[in-house]
Design an enzyme around this catalytic site. Structure first.
Site, PDB file in Angstrom:
ATOM      1  N   LYS A 200       0.857  -1.200   0.000  1.00  0.00           N
ATOM      2  CA  LYS A 200       0.000   0.000   0.000  1.00  0.00           C
ATOM      3  C   LYS A 200       0.885   1.238   0.000  1.00  0.00           C
ATOM      4  CE  LYS A 200      -3.102  -2.392   3.059  1.00  0.00           C
ATOM      5  NZ  LYS A 200      -3.226  -2.421   4.515  1.00  0.00           N
ATOM      6  N   GLY A 358      -1.096  -6.236   9.390  1.00  0.00           N
ATOM      7  CA  GLY A 358      -1.703  -7.568   9.324  1.00  0.00           C
ATOM      8  C   GLY A 358      -0.855  -8.540   8.520  1.00  0.00           C
ATOM      9  N   GLY A 382      -2.757  -0.254   9.885  1.00  0.00           N
ATOM     10  CA  GLY A 382      -3.217   1.102   9.566  1.00  0.00           C
ATOM     11  C   GLY A 382      -3.269   1.978  10.808  1.00  0.00           C
TER      12      GLY A 382
HETATM   13  P1  ADP Z   1       0.761  -4.843   6.065  1.00  0.00           P
HETATM   14  O1  ADP Z   1      -0.555  -5.571   6.054  1.00  0.00           O
HETATM   15  O2  ADP Z   1       1.788  -5.541   6.895  1.00  0.00           O
HETATM   16  O3  ADP Z   1       0.605  -3.387   6.425  1.00  0.00           O
HETATM   17  P2  ADP Z   1       0.646  -4.395   3.219  1.00  0.00           P
HETATM   18  O4  ADP Z   1      -0.785  -4.770   3.248  1.00  0.00           O
HETATM   19  O5  ADP Z   1       1.011  -3.011   2.874  1.00  0.00           O
HETATM   20  O6  ADP Z   1       1.361  -4.854   4.578  1.00  0.00           O
HETATM   21  O7  ADP Z   1       1.413  -5.263   2.125  1.00  0.00           O
HETATM   22  C1  ADP Z   1       1.519  -6.655   2.168  1.00  0.00           C
HETATM   23  C2  ADP Z   1       1.682  -7.208   0.780  1.00  0.00           C
HETATM   24  O8  ADP Z   1       2.731  -6.549   0.090  1.00  0.00           O
HETATM   25  C3  ADP Z   1       2.036  -8.673   0.767  1.00  0.00           C
HETATM   26  O9  ADP Z   1       0.905  -9.398   0.337  1.00  0.00           O
HETATM   27  C4  ADP Z   1       3.205  -8.753  -0.201  1.00  0.00           C
HETATM   28  O10 ADP Z   1       3.066  -9.810  -1.135  1.00  0.00           O
HETATM   29  C5  ADP Z   1       3.151  -7.422  -0.924  1.00  0.00           C
HETATM   30  N1  ADP Z   1       4.434  -6.991  -1.514  1.00  0.00           N
HETATM   31  C6  ADP Z   1       5.628  -6.898  -0.918  1.00  0.00           C
HETATM   32  N2  ADP Z   1       6.576  -6.526  -1.791  1.00  0.00           N
HETATM   33  C7  ADP Z   1       5.970  -6.390  -2.994  1.00  0.00           C
HETATM   34  C8  ADP Z   1       6.425  -6.056  -4.300  1.00  0.00           C
HETATM   35  N3  ADP Z   1       7.694  -5.790  -4.557  1.00  0.00           N
HETATM   36  N4  ADP Z   1       5.504  -6.006  -5.284  1.00  0.00           N
HETATM   37  C9  ADP Z   1       4.215  -6.292  -5.039  1.00  0.00           C
HETATM   38  N5  ADP Z   1       3.713  -6.616  -3.820  1.00  0.00           N
HETATM   39  C10 ADP Z   1       4.598  -6.676  -2.815  1.00  0.00           C
HETATM   40 MG    MG Z   2      -2.120  -5.614   4.629  1.00  0.00          MG
END
Ligand code: ADP
Ligand code: MG
Length: 400
Positions: A200, A358, A382
């Site tokens: 994100k 998450g 978030g």
């Molecule tokens: P969190 O829930 O921990 O805040 P996010 O929801 O922002 O994390 O992102 C998690 C996702 O980001 C994972 O499903 C992962 O596959 C993806 N991700 C990580 N690096 C990349 C990348 N280079 N390109 C696309 N997606 C990615």
């Molecule tokens: Mg997430």
């Protein structure tokens, strides 16, 4: 922040508890029960105090109408296993059956109502609709405990309006999460390093402006690293890129330099031919993404091994580390190395470590690490980011 004690004796009173039981499900099976486990402390305590407990939560993003795949029923079953006692479930949120189930509770009993978001009032943009739904929920209880840390940044009926309709207090999870976040914002031990990744990108860029005032080092991985590389003039082929954020990112790079904050970007990345677990892939230097063997279809899906080692080294030298967002697409083994190396570094450092988000929490568990190996695993990505950004969170404000 009002705590549970402020509610007075709870014996035989009905307490509505807003939890965040939004767990990942695959074909009806819970793949990570971390959020259920994190909810147990408050539930055990209230049950021990003899309260009648009505749990409410959302799951996923249903659009204001029932959808079987977003039912909380499997959550009630898992919670009963973890508690070692009965958790009743009723397949509506408000209505005659829910009302009867609440009426049938004895002191210490636990009831879970169906997914709040099956009702359009929960997330309505219209305040009067949210209020009306909150009013229906409030009729079930004598007091309200807000313990869904993952939703305290949302102005939603069960988070914000409901807290205004009943005597209300923060639950133990919310209190514990806040204590950790205060430690990070008010007096972090230095060096203080923050690692950011995930997908994100624009959501997370906002936090960087605020972090630049506080941290010593920022490590950038995940999807957002490509916007940083592009801002430095590198080609990123078909990797995730937010072009409208390039100027913002350039601004951050300049400001970091002025403030003496180090922004560490990867020196190498893993590029793949496609976004797939079995896609052909190779490691390239960040200035060679477009000249990889996949040409313009190359997608960067992980930080490379040199970068992972450099990030780990930085983490091992830090006294405080906050990590949000996987370094790569850890769900696919070929692109999980960066996330694994960074997670391991967190478990090995003597510093205070916090994992927020998450997917980040799910990633460390999926990669075989135990919760106890980290200082704290936050249930709210978030919410914790918005707190670190210095924003006022409606669900906390209302408990002040
Ligand atoms: P969190 O829930 O921990 O805040 P996010 O929801 O922002 O994390 O992102 C998690 C996702 O980001 C994972 O499903 C992962 O596959 C993806 N991700 C990580 N690096 C990349 C990348 N280079 N390109 C696309 N997606 C990615
Ligand atoms: Mg997430």
């Amino acid at each position: 922040m009002r705590n549970i004690e402020s509610l007075g004796p709870l014996r035989a009173r009905t307490v509505i508890v807003r939890c965040d039981l939004n767990v990942p499900l695959a074909d009806g099976v819970i793949t990570d029960d971390g959020r259920i486990r994190a909810s147990l402390a408050t539930i055990r305590e209230l049950s021990g105090a003899g309260a009648r407990i009505v749990l409410i939560s959302h799951l996923g993003r249903p659009q204001g109408a029932p959808e079987e795949r977003y039912s909380l029923r499997p959550v009630a079953a898992r919670m009963a296993e973890l508690l070692g006692s009965r958790v009743e479930f009723v397949d509506e949120t408000v209505g005659a059956a829910a009302s009867a189930a609440v009426g049938g509770l004895a002191g210490g009993d636990v009831l879970l109502l169906e997914n709040l978001r099956f009702n359009p009032g929960e997330t309505s943009k219209d305040e009067s609709e949210r209020r009306a739904f909150a009013q229906q929920l409030a009729e079930f209880g004598d007091a309200f405990v807000s313990d869904g840390f993952g939703v305290v940044h949302r102005r939603q009926a069960s988070v914000y309006e409901l807290a205004q309709l009943l005597p209300s207090a923060a639950g133990r999870l919310v209190a514990a999460e806040l204590e950790v976040l205060r430690r990070l914002t008010e007096h972090p031990e230095r060096p203080y390093t923050v690692a950011l990744g995930g997908s994100k990108v624009s959501d997370k860029l906002g936090v960087i402006a605020h972090l630049l005032e506080r941290v010593d080092t920022l490590l950038i991985g995940g999807g957002m690293l490509f916007t940083f590389l592009a801002a430095q003039g590198h080609g990123v082929a078909s990797s995730l890129l937010e072009e409208d954020q390039l100027d913002t990112v350039r601004g951050y790079l300049d400001e970091a330099e002025r403030r003496g904050v180090r922004i560490l970007l990867p020196s190498d990345v893993v590029v793949a031919e496609a976004f797939a677990p079995d896609a052909a892939h190779e490691v390239v230097a960040v200035d060679a993404i477009e000249s990889s063997r996949f040409g313009s279809s190359a997608i960067g899906l992980d930080i490379g091994p040199d970068s992972a080692a450099a990030f780990a080294e930085e983490i091992s030298r830090s006294a405080t580390v906050f990590w949000n967002g996987p370094m790569g697409v850890f769900e696919m083994e070929a692109f999980a190395n960066g996330t694994r190396v960074v997670a391991r570094a967190l478990t090995e450092t003597g510093g205070f470590t916090v994992v927020g988000g998450g997917d980040s929490a799910a990633a460390v568990r999926a990669l075989g690490f135990a919760d106890e190996q980290f200082g704290h695993i936050s249930t709210g990505g978030g919410a914790s980011l918005e707190f670190l950004e210095g924003k006022q969170l409606p669900g906390l404000e209302v408990l002040a």
